[in-house]
Design a protein around this motif. Sequence first.
Motif, PDB file in Angstrom:
ATOM      1  N   PHE A 133      47.364   1.714 -44.560  1.00 37.95           N
ATOM      2  CA  PHE A 133      48.351   0.869 -44.325  1.00 37.95           C
ATOM      3  C   PHE A 133      48.904   1.228 -42.968  1.00 37.95           C
ATOM      4  O   PHE A 133      48.514   2.070 -41.998  1.00 37.95           O
ATOM      5  CB  PHE A 133      49.685   1.269 -45.073  1.00 37.95           C
ATOM      6  N   LEU A 150      57.312  -2.881 -51.402  1.00 41.34           N
ATOM      7  CA  LEU A 150      57.815  -1.315 -51.266  1.00 41.34           C
ATOM      8  C   LEU A 150      57.243  -0.836 -49.935  1.00 41.34           C
ATOM      9  O   LEU A 150      57.809   0.049 -49.426  1.00 41.34           O
ATOM     10  CB  LEU A 150      57.140  -0.600 -52.562  1.00 41.34           C
ATOM     11  N   PRO A 170      57.638  -1.396 -46.141  1.00 40.86           N
ATOM     12  CA  PRO A 170      58.204  -2.453 -45.504  1.00 40.86           C
ATOM     13  C   PRO A 170      57.323  -3.273 -44.505  1.00 40.86           C
ATOM     14  O   PRO A 170      56.383  -2.826 -44.146  1.00 40.86           O
ATOM     15  CB  PRO A 170      59.161  -1.358 -44.630  1.00 40.86           C
ATOM     16  N   GLY A 190      51.007  -3.057 -48.563  1.00 41.46           N
ATOM     17  CA  GLY A 190      51.681  -2.662 -49.675  1.00 41.46           C
ATOM     18  C   GLY A 190      52.858  -3.730 -50.365  1.00 41.46           C
ATOM     19  O   GLY A 190      54.053  -3.234 -50.574  1.00 41.46           O
ATOM     20  N   ARG A 223      64.294   0.527 -44.467  1.00 42.40           N
ATOM     21  CA  ARG A 223      64.687  -0.225 -45.781  1.00 42.40           C
ATOM     22  C   ARG A 223      66.120  -0.959 -45.369  1.00 42.40           C
ATOM     23  O   ARG A 223      66.230  -2.036 -45.974  1.00 42.40           O
ATOM     24  CB  ARG A 223      64.993   0.687 -46.794  1.00 42.40           C
ATOM     25  N   MET A 262      68.520   0.469 -51.642  1.00 36.87           N
ATOM     26  CA  MET A 262      68.101   0.105 -52.959  1.00 36.87           C
ATOM     27  C   MET A 262      68.997   0.743 -54.077  1.00 36.87           C
ATOM     28  O   MET A 262      68.815   0.372 -55.318  1.00 36.87           O
ATOM     29  CB  MET A 262      66.663   0.905 -53.059  1.00 36.87           C
ATOM     30  N   HIS A 308      53.785   8.312 -49.192  1.00 45.16           N
ATOM     31  CA  HIS A 308      54.371   6.963 -48.478  1.00 45.16           C
ATOM     32  C   HIS A 308      56.127   6.863 -48.379  1.00 45.16           C
ATOM     33  O   HIS A 308      56.645   7.770 -49.230  1.00 45.16           O
ATOM     34  CB  HIS A 308      53.970   5.757 -49.266  1.00 45.16           C
ATOM     35  N   VAL A 309      56.529   6.226 -47.822  1.00 44.36           N
ATOM     36  CA  VAL A 309      57.781   6.124 -47.389  1.00 44.36           C
ATOM     37  C   VAL A 309      58.162   4.664 -47.547  1.00 44.36           C
ATOM     38  O   VAL A 309      57.929   3.533 -47.066  1.00 44.36           O
ATOM     39  CB  VAL A 309      58.197   6.450 -46.060  1.00 44.36           C
ATOM     40  N   GLY A 310      59.099   4.517 -48.773  1.00 43.33           N
ATOM     41  CA  GLY A 310      59.380   3.034 -49.237  1.00 43.33           C
ATOM     42  C   GLY A 310      61.010   2.757 -48.615  1.00 43.33           C
ATOM     43  O   GLY A 310      61.382   1.876 -48.947  1.00 43.33           O
ATOM     44  N   CYS A 311      61.722   4.006 -48.942  1.00 42.75           N
ATOM     45  CA  CYS A 311      63.222   3.497 -48.551  1.00 42.75           C
ATOM     46  C   CYS A 311      63.914   4.687 -47.512  1.00 42.75           C
ATOM     47  O   CYS A 311      64.974   4.129 -47.098  1.00 42.75           O
ATOM     48  CB  CYS A 311      64.031   3.503 -50.042  1.00 42.75           C
ATOM     49  N   GLU A 312      63.513   5.832 -47.538  1.00 43.71           N
ATOM     50  CA  GLU A 312      63.924   6.937 -46.860  1.00 43.71           C
ATOM     51  C   GLU A 312      65.305   7.239 -47.262  1.00 43.71           C
ATOM     52  O   GLU A 312      66.120   7.502 -46.677  1.00 43.71           O
ATOM     53  CB  GLU A 312      64.115   6.620 -45.351  1.00 43.71           C
ATOM     54  N   CYS A 363      63.411   5.211 -54.299  1.00 47.29           N
ATOM     55  CA  CYS A 363      62.146   4.513 -54.741  1.00 47.29           C
ATOM     56  C   CYS A 363      60.897   5.475 -55.239  1.00 47.29           C
ATOM     57  O   CYS A 363      60.282   5.003 -56.098  1.00 47.29           O
ATOM     58  CB  CYS A 363      61.338   3.607 -53.504  1.00 47.29           C
ATOM     59  N   ALA A 403      58.493   6.641 -53.728  1.00 42.29           N
ATOM     60  CA  ALA A 403      57.127   6.688 -53.071  1.00 42.29           C
ATOM     61  C   ALA A 403      56.882   8.014 -52.430  1.00 42.29           C
ATOM     62  O   ALA A 403      55.417   8.181 -52.107  1.00 42.29           O
ATOM     63  CB  ALA A 403      57.156   5.290 -52.106  1.00 42.29           C
ATOM     64  N   PHE A 424      50.731   1.261 -52.740  1.00 40.56           N
ATOM     65  CA  PHE A 424      51.776   1.741 -52.163  1.00 40.56           C
ATOM     66  C   PHE A 424      52.736   2.904 -52.951  1.00 40.56           C
ATOM     67  O   PHE A 424      52.985   4.061 -52.505  1.00 40.56           O
ATOM     68  CB  PHE A 424      52.844   0.836 -51.447  1.00 40.56           C
ATOM     69  N   CYS A 425      52.957   2.316 -54.281  1.00 39.68           N
ATOM     70  CA  CYS A 425      53.682   3.431 -55.114  1.00 39.68           C
ATOM     71  C   CYS A 425      52.784   4.685 -55.799  1.00 39.68           C
ATOM     72  O   CYS A 425      53.116   5.527 -56.353  1.00 39.68           O
ATOM     73  CB  CYS A 425      54.354   2.660 -56.177  1.00 39.68           C
TER      74      CYS A 425
END
Lengths: 807, 165
Positions: free
Chosen positions: A38, A208, A210, A259, A292, A720, B43-47, B51, B53, B107-108
């Motif tokens: 990615f 998911l 960003p 992603g 996010r 979220m 992976h980083v989806g929200c920090e 999420c 991830a 990604f997840c």
Amino acid sequence: MSARETLAARQISRDDSLVGRSIVRPNIRRHTEGGGHFVDDIKLPRMVHVAFLRSPHAHARIVSIDSNAAARMPGVIHVATGKDIAAISKPYVGVLRHMEGLRSPPQYPMAVDVARWQGEPVVAVVAESRAQAEDAIQRVDVGWEVLPAAVNMEKALDPSEPVIHESYGSNLCYRQIVDTGGVDEAFAQAHLVVEDTVNIGRQTGVPLEPRGLIAAYNAADRELTVYHSYQSAHLMQGTLATCFSMEERQIRVIVPDVGGGFGIKIHTYGDEVAACALAIILNRPVKFIADRFESFQSDIHARDHRVRGKLALDREGNILALEIDDLTGIGPYSMHPRSSSIELLEVVLFTGGNYKHKLYRARGTVVFQNKNCMCQYRGVGHPVAFAAMEHLVDQAALKLGIDPAEMRRRNLISDDAYPYTSPSKTRFEILSHQKCLTQLLKLMEYDDLRKEQAKLRKRGIHYGIGLASFFELTNPSPLIYGMGGARIGTVESCTIRLDAGGQIVVHTAICELGQGAETIVAQIAADAVGVELSSVKVISGVDTLSGPTGSGAWASRQTGTVGEAVLQAGLTLRKNILDVAAVVLQTSEEKLDIINGSVVMKDGKRGGNVSLLELARIAYYRGNELPSTCEPLFMATHQFRIKDYDFVFSNGAAGCLLEVDPETGFIDLLKIWCVDDCGRAINPKLVDEQIRGGMAQGIGPALLEHCIYDDQGQLLTCTMADYLLPMSLDVPDIEVHHVQTLTKTSALGAKGIGEAGASAPPGAIMNAVNDALRPFNAKVTRQPITPEVVLEALGKISQVSSVSRQA
Amino acid sequence: MIEPKEVFDISLTVNGERLTRRVQVRTNLADFLRHDLELTGTHVGCEHGVCGACTVTLNGKIVRSCLMFAVQADNCEVQTIEGLSRSGVIKDLQDAFVQHNGVQCGFCTPGMLAAAHALLQQGPLPSRERIRDFLSGNYCRCTGYQAIVDSVQAAANQRARSSMP
Ligand code: FES
Ligand code: FES
């Protein structure tokens, strides 16, 4: 049928064809090992990071910017304002020429004088690390003059509201009207008129991964290379060329693994253009990865519609006429390059498009407001159109005492009426609403379900059953954007070759977002040439420099259009291979076939076999064995676009079963069924998974997801934890069946499927909730249907809080 | 006033490898793994801990690496997706995810696999409901979850079958 068409049909429907089979995606194992690639996984030498100070106000004038302290912070390399970026990037305008009256002013990548939504980028800080850039942002001092904000779309056109773009005199962006005539008369004579208003809340896509990119500039050659998490590399190439007044050949866009996109990563975002501008200014690679919080404030939002609808019916429940009035608020700008009016246009053109009535009047109004920009996200106008129409149909059925399934049976356009032109003059090639409905009812065991529901009701358990019929715009022709002046193509290309190792290498511009797009390409290529799947290599990712031109993942178009290019290129390669084989085997091409990677005699006679590997060896290394008149061309190319129709529509029917707890307002989604017709299903399992994933993105907004703003235009749902997405417990098992009515617009016969799933749940779920609430004489018309909304409908609480009421 | 220390030396085991690194105290574990160690499978989806991830294994328990500082992993043992893969302990889960299309964009997936691995270690044959419940802290935006639940269930069934006498 031409000989070519006959051959195409044969290649993809033999007993051993891969098309039509649920092949396991051959290239996903790496994702299970953490081997995805990615954008944020890429590091370039001397790469720096950008972060943005975003407007804290919905509407405010920038009086001053003092960035001296920020510039002195550790690691900071550069600070740029909107004016600095505007000096090297032209503004863009999100208007399509063919949409009369649509207006939107030039938009700069970052706010220049006035910020018009909370979250609009205002100052960019580039530093050695993202953390340092964020530290420095805290030290930027912006002097603001806060302006009154136009937030509520219902009031946006009131003279008392602030006008966002002064020269326009009002906040009107676009208006669209459809009128067949005769509507008033029909309503005057109707046995029954049903009227209601449906509100669909603001939502967003939340891929998911960003948004993000890395831009690298080569000043010596004036070339910009962008690694971009995006759905259309070629679109971004064109956009950046325009912004920076460069030639497209000076811009290379590479899309690695993405992603998730869902329509979020297909627009022009100021922060992304600014990051590219900074790479040019600094002459070093700049990485921008949205966090996010800023995703919620800057990824496009969608929906936010208020639809007033009215149906005229006769005594038997036949729909005679439909009238709707749709209003939507799109933020301060129409988004570049697709414009923010398409969603409303789809509502206006498609509402009721699956029903038989001939009389229709629709009015659509798009207004500007000081909220984040709104644009096309998975499903676009479809979920709104079907929620409104399916609700009206159910309300009519209730009033007439007709079962909702029977109501649809009577009113849906019959399958043999196609091709069909709807009252909004939309041309549909071939759909199967009745067949899908019949299969759906069988699949649901609808009659038994009704009996069960009645029994449970007596025990105080409130099940609701909801139906929704739907269709989906897929495989668009150039009519959709290209003719409006946008650099958005609808042509797809494929180059396919037999290489010296006997492998079939396929190159397209197909954009893999996880749908399985590359698997579809492999299946079709294998069939077209006549080889096994393991002999096919599909080149992954999109690269505007090294790959063919295409348009990417949007409007559920890739399988139908890229797939056809692959099929046709593959057939040409097959023919080219057979030409050489005929020379080698000293026979004629018509007598030969390719089966499992070997050329064989059609009549099954022995002696005439040669593998593609051997042919490749001869052609590439031992050309001396061929007569000089034989010139192997083990490479073929084809380009394809949809010609006969403006769009190729697919369709389906969905049903849902849920339980409503009248004490708490909680909704328990128990089961969803869907029968879909996407024409030829190349890989039925992947079709199922598109439906399921899509449905989760229809369930979310129907029950949970909501971008909530306060009356100052402050977004309250920036995490979220505040913006509720469906979790694994919220999505029930979804049973999917297929009807396959092939489109004749291509030899492949495939229609699209990507967005259909998202389109049905808002209608089906709202109908099911209202079905459950019937004994209480209550109904909901507002989405997301939170427990609060249910309790309000039941009269248990007086009013839903003003924030969550806000559509 | 005591100046807060900005960097800290940590020693930890990552995927079986013993490492010593100087880290900023504010660097979270996810960023440390991704950027300092270049283990980009996390992976980083929200920090912000929602999420899932970024899920990794720390001393045998799953944690959200975005919610921890790297310094908190001092003297700990961390397993990322790369390590779980190499050791072969989740091979059956990985096979099942491939077979049942439990992966769309991917990604997840690493976080999902780490969580599913933890679930299957808790006991054999979890029900679909239990799988959904356990994975509810791992968001997937692509699949609608059914294929993921199918994958985990298939792997669990396989394990149960192969552990039968
Ligand atoms: S990135 Fe850690 S939970 Fe989302
Ligand atoms: S596969 Fe894309 S988020 Fe799960």
